[in-house]
Design a protein around this motif. Structure first.
Motif, PDB file in Angstrom:
ATOM      1  N   SER A  62      26.293  33.453  89.153  1.00  0.00           N
ATOM      2  CA  SER A  62      25.162  34.392  88.280  1.00  0.00           C
ATOM      3  C   SER A  62      24.392  33.360  87.580  1.00  0.00           C
ATOM      4  O   SER A  62      23.201  33.332  87.570  1.00  0.00           O
ATOM      5  N   VAL A  63      24.285  32.046  86.627  1.00  0.00           N
ATOM      6  CA  VAL A  63      23.950  31.501  86.549  1.00  0.00           C
ATOM      7  C   VAL A  63      22.842  30.345  87.603  1.00  0.00           C
ATOM      8  O   VAL A  63      21.576  29.930  87.622  1.00  0.00           O
ATOM      9  N   ALA A  64      23.434  30.273  88.664  1.00  0.00           N
ATOM     10  CA  ALA A  64      21.636  30.088  89.424  1.00  0.00           C
ATOM     11  C   ALA A  64      20.857  31.185  90.075  1.00  0.00           C
ATOM     12  O   ALA A  64      19.978  30.444  90.141  1.00  0.00           O
ATOM     13  N   ILE A  65      21.279  32.179  89.749  1.00  0.00           N
ATOM     14  CA  ILE A  65      20.432  33.256  90.292  1.00  0.00           C
ATOM     15  C   ILE A  65      19.359  33.432  88.867  1.00  0.00           C
ATOM     16  O   ILE A  65      17.875  32.750  89.366  1.00  0.00           O
ATOM     17  N   MET A  66      20.111  33.055  88.233  1.00  0.00           N
ATOM     18  CA  MET A  66      18.770  32.995  86.695  1.00  0.00           C
ATOM     19  C   MET A  66      18.101  31.634  86.640  1.00  0.00           C
ATOM     20  O   MET A  66      16.899  32.092  86.354  1.00  0.00           O
ATOM     21  N   ALA A  67      19.099  30.628  87.225  1.00  0.00           N
ATOM     22  CA  ALA A  67      18.453  29.487  87.203  1.00  0.00           C
ATOM     23  C   ALA A  67      16.822  29.027  88.183  1.00  0.00           C
ATOM     24  O   ALA A  67      16.179  28.993  87.905  1.00  0.00           O
ATOM     25  N   LEU A  87      20.863  39.502  80.381  1.00  0.00           N
ATOM     26  CA  LEU A  87      22.162  39.644  81.226  1.00  0.00           C
ATOM     27  C   LEU A  87      22.922  41.165  80.136  1.00  0.00           C
ATOM     28  O   LEU A  87      23.298  41.795  81.141  1.00  0.00           O
ATOM     29  N   ALA A  88      22.585  40.064  79.426  1.00  0.00           N
ATOM     30  CA  ALA A  88      24.308  40.946  78.434  1.00  0.00           C
ATOM     31  C   ALA A  88      23.647  42.877  78.663  1.00  0.00           C
ATOM     32  O   ALA A  88      24.218  43.589  78.654  1.00  0.00           O
ATOM     33  N   ILE A  89      22.232  43.349  77.984  1.00  0.00           N
ATOM     34  CA  ILE A  89      21.793  44.434  77.642  1.00  0.00           C
ATOM     35  C   ILE A  89      21.934  44.662  79.140  1.00  0.00           C
ATOM     36  O   ILE A  89      22.080  45.972  78.853  1.00  0.00           O
ATOM     37  N   CYS A  90      21.824  44.300  80.520  1.00  0.00           N
ATOM     38  CA  CYS A  90      21.471  44.194  81.453  1.00  0.00           C
ATOM     39  C   CYS A  90      22.666  45.406  81.906  1.00  0.00           C
ATOM     40  O   CYS A  90      23.029  46.775  82.384  1.00  0.00           O
ATOM     41  N   SER A  91      23.610  44.187  81.956  1.00  0.00           N
ATOM     42  CA  SER A  91      25.312  44.920  81.959  1.00  0.00           C
ATOM     43  C   SER A  91      26.264  45.815  81.013  1.00  0.00           C
ATOM     44  O   SER A  91      26.445  47.019  81.701  1.00  0.00           O
ATOM     45  N   LEU A 119      19.763  49.753  90.677  1.00  0.00           N
ATOM     46  CA  LEU A 119      18.834  50.497  90.210  1.00  0.00           C
ATOM     47  C   LEU A 119      18.407  50.381  88.384  1.00  0.00           C
ATOM     48  O   LEU A 119      17.105  49.852  87.445  1.00  0.00           O
ATOM     49  N   GLY A 120      19.383  51.515  87.326  1.00  0.00           N
ATOM     50  CA  GLY A 120      19.179  51.070  86.030  1.00  0.00           C
ATOM     51  C   GLY A 120      19.184  49.768  85.758  1.00  0.00           C
ATOM     52  O   GLY A 120      18.017  49.052  84.184  1.00  0.00           O
ATOM     53  N   GLY A 121      19.860  49.266  85.782  1.00  0.00           N
ATOM     54  CA  GLY A 121      19.895  47.398  85.071  1.00  0.00           C
ATOM     55  C   GLY A 121      18.842  46.567  85.742  1.00  0.00           C
ATOM     56  O   GLY A 121      17.883  46.237  84.748  1.00  0.00           O
ATOM     57  N   ILE A 334      19.499  40.960  87.881  1.00  0.00           N
ATOM     58  CA  ILE A 334      20.856  41.141  89.608  1.00  0.00           C
ATOM     59  C   ILE A 334      22.176  39.551  89.581  1.00  0.00           C
ATOM     60  O   ILE A 334      23.473  40.327  89.693  1.00  0.00           O
ATOM     61  N   SER A 335      22.274  38.985  87.827  1.00  0.00           N
ATOM     62  CA  SER A 335      23.092  38.169  87.788  1.00  0.00           C
ATOM     63  C   SER A 335      24.173  39.082  87.099  1.00  0.00           C
ATOM     64  O   SER A 335      25.443  38.859  87.156  1.00  0.00           O
ATOM     65  N   ALA A 336      23.686  39.959  86.458  1.00  0.00           N
ATOM     66  CA  ALA A 336      24.330  40.806  85.044  1.00  0.00           C
ATOM     67  C   ALA A 336      25.457  41.665  86.159  1.00  0.00           C
ATOM     68  O   ALA A 336      26.199  41.914  85.923  1.00  0.00           O
ATOM     69  N   MET A 337      24.849  42.148  87.568  1.00  0.00           N
ATOM     70  CA  MET A 337      25.650  42.729  88.544  1.00  0.00           C
ATOM     71  C   MET A 337      26.538  42.517  89.556  1.00  0.00           C
ATOM     72  O   MET A 337      27.617  41.955  88.940  1.00  0.00           O
ATOM     73  N   VAL A 338      26.344  40.564  89.494  1.00  0.00           N
ATOM     74  CA  VAL A 338      27.744  39.883  89.749  1.00  0.00           C
ATOM     75  C   VAL A 338      28.001  39.419  88.987  1.00  0.00           C
ATOM     76  O   VAL A 338      29.578  39.306  89.581  1.00  0.00           O
TER      77      VAL A 338
END
Length: 429
Positions: A62-67, A87-91, A119-121, A334-338
């Motif tokens: 999760s952190v690596a994707i955002m990095a 990430l929190a609001i997407c989650s 798709l929504g996220g 994507i990180s929120a999804m993971v």
């Protein structure tokens, strides 16, 4: 009789010079190896087990994707303090969609729930990221202020979306992105390892041929071969470790029971490559190609190196800023999804302090805060180093406050080392 002057012998190159390895990258790898060996010694060999490496891998994703996205943001001399909140609001959006809205419309377990949720996220992250970029690029509000406001706004908007509740259970297909419940199995993992090895060798060879075509100096063939062996060894070594982690017998029995079958006596199976780790690999490769092979990537580094010159040369730096922050928002989704799939539910504290971890990963990985310099692989390695530190300290029994103290100290030390390195090499500090 004229005697020709003897030609000077070409200066001998050291092993490091022949391999043309990045000394900063080597230093990071060395630090990672030392961390692993020290914690393995302290934990009586438990740190370098297949199980812990598997868990370390899925916790890093999760952190690596955002990095990888933060590299672009920092390279262009901006900062994004809102990634954890985004990430929190997407989650929250994905949690509401797959737990409340979509099951009420389609019914539980419907195959459309997972793709519509994702798709929504993604749309949520892209819209918020583009809005941040518009404020920074077109309204000229400093990115620090815009994203600091986002840090305070978006997580709490997500709280109102969920009424402060934890949402679950998540869609079964969606949970495959979390790690333990979604792995490729040993056979497919070996196949993917072989495929990635071939692609790595091809990329190195193609890069050599491109240098020859443009009459650039190239490594000796033996050095090129050594790099190929190192790349293949690293890929297949990781696959071998992940393929040695056995699935617990109880879990296997439940899988057979769910399929209406009886598990054979002595049956053994292995997890293999997690889907989330595969996703990180694909994103890292894609972001590297974007950075090195596309006009957008060249514009990013040009604008970061000298914003005024980039603008005078015709680069629309305002729209470029919008695109960079929009990409960052998509990566947050994507990180929120993971992260949500790994936790198996949405919680309101998901992604807390991730903004600091993401920035630290990029900076530890060699991204210059002065702009213009940064690598995707460095950011991913920085995330791995940070997660290794935290996981190792947790295994030893170090409490959370002291873990944060250590991570903060490592971040400051990494920046200091980077500044000293740039002073010695004559790079911009």
């Amino acid at each position: 009789m004229h005697t020709p002057a003897p030609q000077e012998a070409a200066p001998k190159r050291s092993l490091m010079q022949s391999l043309e390895l990045d000394t900063r990258l080597l230093g990071m790898i060395g630090a990672f190896v030392v961390i692993c060996l020290v914690f393995n010694l302290i934990t009586d060999g438990r740190f370098l087990t297949a199980r812990n490496i598997f868990n370390l891998a899925i916790q890093t994703v999760s952190v690596a994707i955002m990095a990888t996205g933060m590299v672009f943001v920092i390279v262009t001399r901006h900062i994004d303090l809102s990634v954890g909140a985004v990430l929190a609001i997407c989650s929250a959006v994905m949690g509401v969609l797959q737990v409340q809205l979509l099951p009420a419309y389609f019914g539980l377990g419907h195959p459309a729930i997972m793709p519509l949720t994702v798709l929504g996220g993604l749309v949520t992250g892209a819209v918020i990221g583009a809005f941040n970029g518009w404020l920074v690029g077109y309204q000229r509000i400093p990115a620090f202020i815009v994203t600091l406001g986002g840090l305070l706004i978006w997580r709490n908007v997500g709280w109102y979306l969920t009424d402060g509740q934890t949402l679950g259970p998540l869609d079964q297909t969606f949970r495959l992105f979390g790690g333990v419940e979604g792995t490729m199995g040993s056979a497919i993992s070996w196949g993917l390892g072989a495929l990635f090895s071939v692609l790595a060798v091809f990329a190195l060879w193609r890069g050599r041929q491109a240098k020859i075509r443009h009459e650039f100096p190239v490594k000796p063939l033996w050095a090129e071969g050594a790099m190929m062996v190192i790349a293949v060894g690293a890929i297949m070594g990781l696959v071998a470790i992940l393929n040695s982690y056995e699935i617990p017998i109880g879990r296997l029995k439940r899988q057979f029971e769910a399929a209406g079958e009886t598990m054979p006596v002595g049956y053994v199976d292995y997890y293999g490559l997690p889907i989330s780790v595969l996703l990180l690999i694909l994103i890292a490769v894609a972001m590297t190609l974007i950075a090195r092979r596309t006009r957008f990537g060249r514009y990013v580094f040009a604008a970061g190196g000298n914003p005024d010159a980039a603008e005078l040369s015709g680069i629309n730096t305002r729209m470029l800023t919008v695109k960079i922050f929009m990409l960052m928002g998509v990566l947050c989704a994507i990180s929120a999804m993971v992260a949500q799939a790994r936790l198996a539910n949405h919680t309101n504290d998901i992604g807390t302090l991730d903004e600091l971890r993401v920035i630290a990963a990029a900076v530890i990985g060699g991204t210059a805060l002065a702009g213009g310099v940064g690598t995707i692989y460095g950011a991913v390695l920085g995330a791995i180093i940070m997660q290794s530190l935290q996981s190792g300290m947790a295994m030893v029994g170090v409490d959370a406050p002291f873990q944060n103290i250590v991570v903060g100290g490592v971040l400051v030390l990494a920046v200091w080392i980077d500044i000293q390195y740039r002073k010695r090499t004559g790079e911009k500090v």
